[in-house]
Design a protein around this motif. Structure first.
Motif: not given
Lengths: 244, 244, 244, 244, 244, 244
Positions: C1-29
């Motif tokens: 399963m592939h979930i695309r997180i869209i950070n609506p602002n254009t600050t890449a560092s924030m995208t990274a932080t958000i992505g990591e937080a998302a990854q931390r709770v994502a299920a194994p698959g």
């Protein structure tokens, strides 16, 4: 274009003040005439005063209709007394100053607070906000605790108390605009707005411009449904002249 | 007084039609100028079209601000796209045609129905009715199932379908007025109203008069709170010119 | 399963932080990919920022659709910018982090308060609460008065101010949970919750799990009605690529 | 992860069916166990059935707590009987299938209709829609007039009547999705959705995925406020074991 | 006329107190009998207590029906536990004391506040206010932080704390009346009202008079729709006697 | 106990009929006296009639207060004209028949419909339902299209049309009870209920019993806040006697 301003109370000096405030914002081609009921309370500060004034408003509209040539009516008391009744009596648009102020306030700010005269009349504003659908736009209905006629008797003191309440609203309510909750404050708007540093919406002036707008659009009160002319019937006693 | 009408879609012929309808109701001293975004969809018939058009609306307001001398803006699409955003960008009042139509309709009738173009855009009207607080004044949102550009391609057929839906609303909904749910219907109002036999409120014309009213009152968009000018910040890529 | 997180602002560092937080709770698959629009504001702190970001969100969804293999999208800004538009563009579920947080909060507490960045963006949360139907579950929308990018610039100070506001909410609001009102707070949730001593709901993480749930149910965005794919039409100018 | 599905009625065959439907959507690492109260009605088709079942639900949660190792509970009756009570009894999240279905439906469609078993239980769905805040997302609560146990006794006839009602909803209600209003319909979802040609949301399956999500987030029922463990006190008579 | 007062908790002394308060306001021809469930919690201070008590209420109604000659039932706990269930079980009117108090309060004051025992049960009053439609009449739900049984254990201290909270409500809430939020306060009404200097509405006494009214009107619970007698079905286990 | 029934219109025969209906449900110790304003319309079928009648109601209350010994007032027109005003004028409870009917209907049925005289007065019932908070309990406001005085002129035809509309409501609305929407239907309740086969609630009779209840409770209209006696002031012209 002729707009008739009806001051629902019977204090002529207040009618004059309201009429002047209305005239000041009227378009060049607009004729403003201000009047008041022959019968009724000298000020409107509660449900009973309002109920009596509603008949005065209706009769003043009927007088306007007999006179002819009136393009719109404004009911210049913040409880909008007799609004629906008045709309039955004429094809001309009829606008209450509370509704006018609420409509206008939502177009310049996302949230507003009302500053009215007395706490006991605040409930009337609350009822209108709910009935009209503006409750969620209004943060708070506040009272300056100034009796209506004190607006005339001691205007400086009145303005000061209103300004103080507006400043509290500005500081505490998270608002973008103030709505003044009494027709008798019509001429104080500019001064209050300047002192408070927020847009201040006042109903008499707002209603004049909305009335000009409706007339300019050629829109009239719908006679399809509950705002149609009253069903013909006798009236008894002192209201015999209202029957048909 | 200079009112800038923004047609949020990019169909110039519709801009012209809307501008003419606006001009027809404008007061003598009011200058109407109608324009449209340089970038965006040729018609707005859904959430995606609307989202793109909102940026166009905002940029058109910014262009107006650079140009100067504009006293009020009207957003001439019934979804009021970009309304809150546009209000941040100027001190001038900004009025959406959906809100304008709703405000005006409640002043001449106790209940109204909306007749819009397509069922799929009806939901946008529903959202606005709820958000603005007018949901309980509206009996029903109806669709004539006329795509937006067909209003121009085959106006006679379009008017006929709209009239048919209005007549159904008149017969079934217990209403006093109809609200037309598309800026592209601005020039059809008189004809529809006459045929249907009910007051018909149309947003472009309503918004022009409300804008004249706000300007006449000297009221401007509140810069206290969420409608203040945007916080300064860089924008990236094709929107770099929007940053500060 | 592939979930695309869209950070609506254009600050890449924030995208990274958000992505990591998302990854931390994502299920194994679950594969998480986080991205951001090519065009738009570096942070979203008002209606105008939000309107521009909505187009970026939509385009990012379109890019995802061209890329293929994406099962769900998350819009990682608390105003849920472009949510309805994005839903038109894909069959995959699209979830906003504000709605996600509200949904989840009502399942673990009877009442909650929102703690967001700036008072001026609080109004956006209020609008969503009303529109989604959660207004009566929320006691209060509070602001820590931390600009969005300060969440990255000085995270310790930011956490401290947020915690202070959360503690005020805990003491005064009669609530069972806090909702954090900014995607940029995603990685601070655990720390804030522990310090405050209340369940803290954060939208990015909530949305990931809701997205996993919808995908697991085989449910997709309805293409019956207003969320159907946009009607085909030309777009003009810089948006020509969005037309058909 | 261990999710306990509580079928609030006492029909074991329905428990099994519900459990299988739940298992079918569960994530690989999720253990589903389905159970039912020892005491209570064989089906829930009204307020009285529901009241009795609520105690059964609560006792089943208590049994789960004694058993240990349960990460979340699902209450698998569309009236969400005993939901708030159950939340007091455990730190684990507790999710009702009606709320689950409503939450999920709003994420894939702008408007939905509910198709339930009997008209007399439709009122329970209406109450929940209002209480939870989803009333304006739901166009209509419809009944297929199939008694609950007929879902098992004659499933083919039941599916046919439900499908017919769903098709009426699709044709008349202006919706994007259907919500099935009974836990006993859990295994029929795919078939109904395919036949009707609309996304169909079913509460048991929805609740399983929401439960997985909450557990994945580490969120538990707030013990701050009204969902805290019950205040200790004696219970009398047959409920003496519930006291402390 | 025979009105059966059901104290939903199992504390006999409280039943007696409630019964006496009820008797004190009953009309000359009204017989009051007060009773309580055989099974259930000794006080009701949360959702779980309430759920268990609802079955006790229902069984007490069934016992009353077997006994015969009862014209109306009153459920004397402020959460109105089991109200809808009880209405299914009898043709006699069934009235909850919370609804009774709200109905009566709106007839003597435009706005009221509720003063209940514990903050954690205040949420139950909030839910009822919303569900019944009285939310906008109620300014605030307040708690005196007196556990239910302390109303009996130390009545003087209890009255004092309740009075203090009522005085705060009077000073801060802009109200015309107080609603006492617990059946156990029934006998304290006069004293509290006198001390506070506001009309105080209490639900047990209110419900008795409403019950007398309904019986006097010959109105009975509608058996058309969701309040019809329960559909016949088996109940399992300890509730086997409730089945048919 | 003395309850004064005020028929707000000036048709004496209707006053008598209403008074008899009231007397029929009054308790043994209750004295009913029915009266009507000296001045006003012979029937109330719209906003204007209602506004005039409100003053008549207020004056009739004042007359009652001068007379003395009146324990409660009932306003026997379904628009509850002058209700708030009347409450200011006396300590005695004042009850409108619309509110009375709504209160009572919610205690015996979960949903009801209103059957009133004319479609144009239905809007008044809608306004009251919204204002009082009962809108979600009411499925539909229906009109039998019987003018008010035809209830007296041709009662058999009137009953027939009302019964027909009630039967449509029973068949289509999913309701448990009917509310009759006109004081002039007070004496028809039993007949209509029997024919229709549903509980029928009528406001005059309902209000009498609620009034008896309030008096029995010793509750009076709150004089704290907006229902306090009117602020003293002069009234002008024909209303001079109302001033102080």
């Amino acid at each position: 274009m002729h707009i008739r301003i009806i001051n629902p109370n019977t204090t002529a000096s207040m009618t004059a003040t309201i009429g002047e405030a209305a005239q000041r914002v009227a378009a060049p081609g607009t004729r403003i005439s201000a009047t008041q009921p022959e019968h009724g309370p000298v000020s409107i500060e509660g449900h009973f005063d309002e109920a009596v004034s509603a008949v005065g408003v209706a009769e003043t509209v009927l007088a306007g209709e007999r006179e002819g040539g009136i393009d719109a009516y404004v009911i210049a008391c913040f409880g909008d007394p007799g609004l629906a009744a008045a709309r039955e009596l004429t094809r001309a648009p009829v606008i209450g100053i509370a509704e006018a102020a609420f409509h206008v306030a939502t177009m310049i700010a996302t949230r507003f607070s009302v500053v009215t005269t007395l706490a006991r009349t605040g409930i009337i504003a609350e009822h209108l906000l709910q009935s009209y659908g503006f409750a969620h736009h209004c943060r708070r209905v506040r009272a300056a605790e100034v009796p209506v006629l004190d607006l005339e008797r001691d205007p400086d003191a009145a303005v000061q108390r209103i300004v103080e309440e507006c400043l509290r609203a500005k500081a505490e309510d998270g608002i973008g605009a103030i709505v003044l909750g009494c027709g008798g404050m019509a001429h104080m708007r500019a001064q209050i707005s300047e002192t408070v540093g927020l847009p201040v919406v006042e109903g008499v002036t707002a209603a004049v411009k909305l009335a000009e707008g409706l007339v300019g659009l050629g829109l009239q009160t719908s006679k399809h449904g509950d705002l149609d002319f009253p069903r013909p019937k006798p009236f008894i006693g002192r209201y015999a002249h209202l029957g048909t």
